[in-house]
Design a protein around this motif. Structure first.
Motif, mmCIF file in Angstrom:
data_model
loop_
_atom_site.group_PDB
_atom_site.id
_atom_site.type_symbol
_atom_site.label_atom_id
_atom_site.label_comp_id
_atom_site.label_asym_id
_atom_site.label_seq_id
_atom_site.Cartn_x
_atom_site.Cartn_y
_atom_site.Cartn_z
ATOM 1 N N UNK A 170 0.987 1.563 7.594
ATOM 2 C CA UNK A 170 0.390 2.838 8.008
ATOM 3 C C UNK A 170 -1.088 2.921 7.649
ATOM 4 N N UNK A 171 -1.459 2.299 6.520
ATOM 5 C CA UNK A 171 -2.857 2.317 6.072
ATOM 6 C C UNK A 171 -3.151 0.985 5.391
ATOM 7 N N UNK A 172 -3.846 0.060 6.053
ATOM 8 C CA UNK A 172 -4.096 -1.268 5.488
ATOM 9 C C UNK A 172 -4.842 -1.255 4.155
ATOM 10 N N UNK A 173 -5.495 -0.152 3.833
ATOM 11 C CA UNK A 173 -6.211 -0.080 2.558
ATOM 12 C C UNK A 173 -5.262 0.095 1.378
ATOM 13 N N UNK A 174 -4.030 0.541 1.646
ATOM 14 C CA UNK A 174 -3.042 0.764 0.589
ATOM 15 C C UNK A 174 -2.182 -0.489 0.473
ATOM 16 N N UNK A 175 -2.400 -1.271 -0.583
ATOM 17 C CA UNK A 175 -1.711 -2.550 -0.718
ATOM 18 C C UNK A 175 -0.989 -2.701 -2.054
ATOM 19 N N UNK A 176 -0.985 -1.639 -2.864
ATOM 20 C CA UNK A 176 -0.343 -1.739 -4.165
ATOM 21 C C UNK A 176 0.531 -0.546 -4.470
ATOM 22 N N UNK A 177 1.492 -0.746 -5.376
ATOM 23 C CA UNK A 177 2.382 0.360 -5.763
ATOM 24 C C UNK A 177 3.094 0.014 -7.058
ATOM 25 N N UNK A 178 3.572 1.045 -7.714
ATOM 26 C CA UNK A 178 4.486 0.917 -8.842
ATOM 27 C C UNK A 178 5.507 2.032 -8.720
ATOM 28 N N UNK A 179 6.645 1.890 -9.394
ATOM 29 C CA UNK A 179 7.682 2.913 -9.287
ATOM 30 C C UNK A 179 8.155 3.348 -10.668
ATOM 31 N N UNK A 180 8.503 4.633 -10.771
ATOM 32 C CA UNK A 180 9.072 5.202 -11.983
ATOM 33 C C UNK A 180 10.224 6.112 -11.562
ATOM 34 N N UNK A 181 10.938 6.636 -12.558
ATOM 35 C CA UNK A 181 11.988 7.578 -12.195
ATOM 36 C C UNK A 181 11.354 8.897 -11.766
ATOM 37 N N UNK A 182 12.021 9.595 -10.878
ATOM 38 C CA UNK A 182 11.497 10.880 -10.407
ATOM 39 C C UNK A 182 11.632 11.934 -11.497
ATOM 40 N N UNK A 183 10.519 12.603 -11.764
ATOM 41 C CA UNK A 183 10.479 13.635 -12.791
ATOM 42 C C UNK A 183 9.576 14.755 -12.280
ATOM 43 N N UNK A 184 10.057 16.002 -12.342
ATOM 44 C CA UNK A 184 9.268 17.122 -11.822
ATOM 45 C C UNK A 184 7.919 17.248 -12.522
ATOM 46 N N UNK A 185 7.830 16.828 -13.785
ATOM 47 C CA UNK A 185 6.559 16.903 -14.501
ATOM 48 C C UNK A 185 5.520 15.984 -13.855
ATOM 49 N N UNK A 186 5.961 14.821 -13.367
ATOM 50 C CA UNK A 186 5.044 13.900 -12.695
ATOM 51 C C UNK A 186 4.606 14.491 -11.357
ATOM 52 N N UNK A 187 5.556 15.073 -10.628
ATOM 53 C CA UNK A 187 5.225 15.660 -9.324
ATOM 54 C C UNK A 187 4.262 16.836 -9.503
ATOM 55 N N UNK A 188 4.496 17.651 -10.537
ATOM 56 C CA UNK A 188 3.580 18.766 -10.804
ATOM 57 C C UNK A 188 2.196 18.251 -11.203
ATOM 58 N N UNK A 189 2.170 17.177 -11.973
ATOM 59 C CA UNK A 189 0.889 16.589 -12.379
ATOM 60 C C UNK A 189 0.123 16.098 -11.161
ATOM 61 N N UNK A 190 0.856 15.505 -10.206
ATOM 62 C CA UNK A 190 0.204 15.041 -8.983
ATOM 63 C C UNK A 190 -0.436 16.212 -8.241
#
Length: 307
Positions: free
Chosen positions: A217-237
């Protein structure tokens, strides 16, 4: 970083081992030490040391099946007169080239220069062509990202039971073999992060699926990492101005589903997550231009979440 050429290892570790092997085999075939010295291009005293002294060089060559077969073939040929010095040299040159390509020379070279690990000795076999340089840069990105991930305070609390990973893909990737990640995934053990191995291409299907969907979808995005889903992380985002994208966990073709969600949204967000499904842990993917970029974003989110 120490600079060690593979040719140095051939001279220091391979040649003494092979000369010793040849000396012993030629002696077993009835040649005198003077005759052996003439064949090997060394002194008679050196031959005496090879035959009666402790083995020199590296045991890996003495135990390597291809080396053993080549030495036996050369010894038979020299003893019978079917091979001359030119023929023997040609056999050894071919053997060295083979051993440099993911063989004992390659293994020794990686031990002397750990920065080469994961490159499969393409540096020696193929040279620094653009493809090899791109692969090296990707592996370096993932290696640095993994170390950075392990240093994030409190990171162990957000590692899923199945482990986490970091990954970066090559430009214009074709499939998961063009995505480098940590083999066996990264785990939290006793409150610390355990990185089991150096990065390799094709090491992770899950993070590769997420990265390939994003870079499509976007060739500039070529990296990632994963963690468990946590509402605190989503709120921080959200506090950083990132609106997380939710997607379904139980699609058979998660890659196609992610591409569809990215298309619907019109871009690839820094954060995408799902809430899990039967037998599937909730997971959040943090994206970036590289794995290191994604890990740095994750570090900022976890710092914000801890406040």
């Amino acid at each position: 970083m120490s600079l060690v050429l593979p040719s140095e290892l051939v001279v220091e570790r391979f040649l003494p081992a092979v000369r010793g092997m040849l000396a012993r085999r030629l002696a077993d075939r009835g040649l005198t030490q003077q005759e052996i010295a003439a064949h090997l291009g060394v002194t008679q005293a050196a031959v005496s040391k090879y035959v009666s002294g402790d083995p020199e060089g590296d045991d890996r060559f003495r135990e390597d099946p291809e080396t053993v077969a080549t030495v036996d073939r050369i010894a038979d040929g020299l003893a019978s007169g079917e091979l001359d010095g030119y023929d023997a040299l040609a056999e050894l040159v071919a053997l060295v080239r083979q051993l440099e390509d993911r063989g004992p020379v390659c293994e020794l070279h990686e031990e002397e220069m750990p920065e080469l690990r994961g490159l499969g000795c393409d540096l020696c076999v193929r040279g620094l062509d653009p493809d090899v340089r791109a692969e090296r840069d990707v592996l370096a990105s993932v290696r640095t990202a993994a170390r950075s991930l392990a240093s994030i305070p409190g990171m162990a609390d957000y590692v899923p039971n199945v482990g986490t990973n970091v990954g970066t893909c090559l430009p214009d990737p074709r499939d998961e073999t063009d995505v480098a990640a940590i083999p066996g995934r990264i785990y939290a053990i006793g409150g610390r992060i355990e990185i089991p191995a150096n990065p390799e291409f094709g090491a992770s299907k899950h993070v590769a699926t997420a990265i390939l969907a994003a870079t499509d979808a976007d060739p500039a995005v070529r990296g990632a990492t994963n963690v468990e889903t946590d509402d605190a992380i989503l709120d921080a985002a959200r506090s950083y101005g990132i609106e997380p994208l939710e997607f379904d966990a139980d699609y058979d073709d998660r890659g196609a589903h992610l591409r569809s969600r990215f298309d619907d949204r019109g871009d690839v967000p820094r954060v995408a997550y799902h809430r899990g499904a039967f037998g599937i842990e909730p997971a959040t993917y943090v994206y970036g231009e590289t794995a290191l970029d994604a890990v740095e974003t994750l570090g900022d989110l976890l710092e914000e979440a801890s406040r």
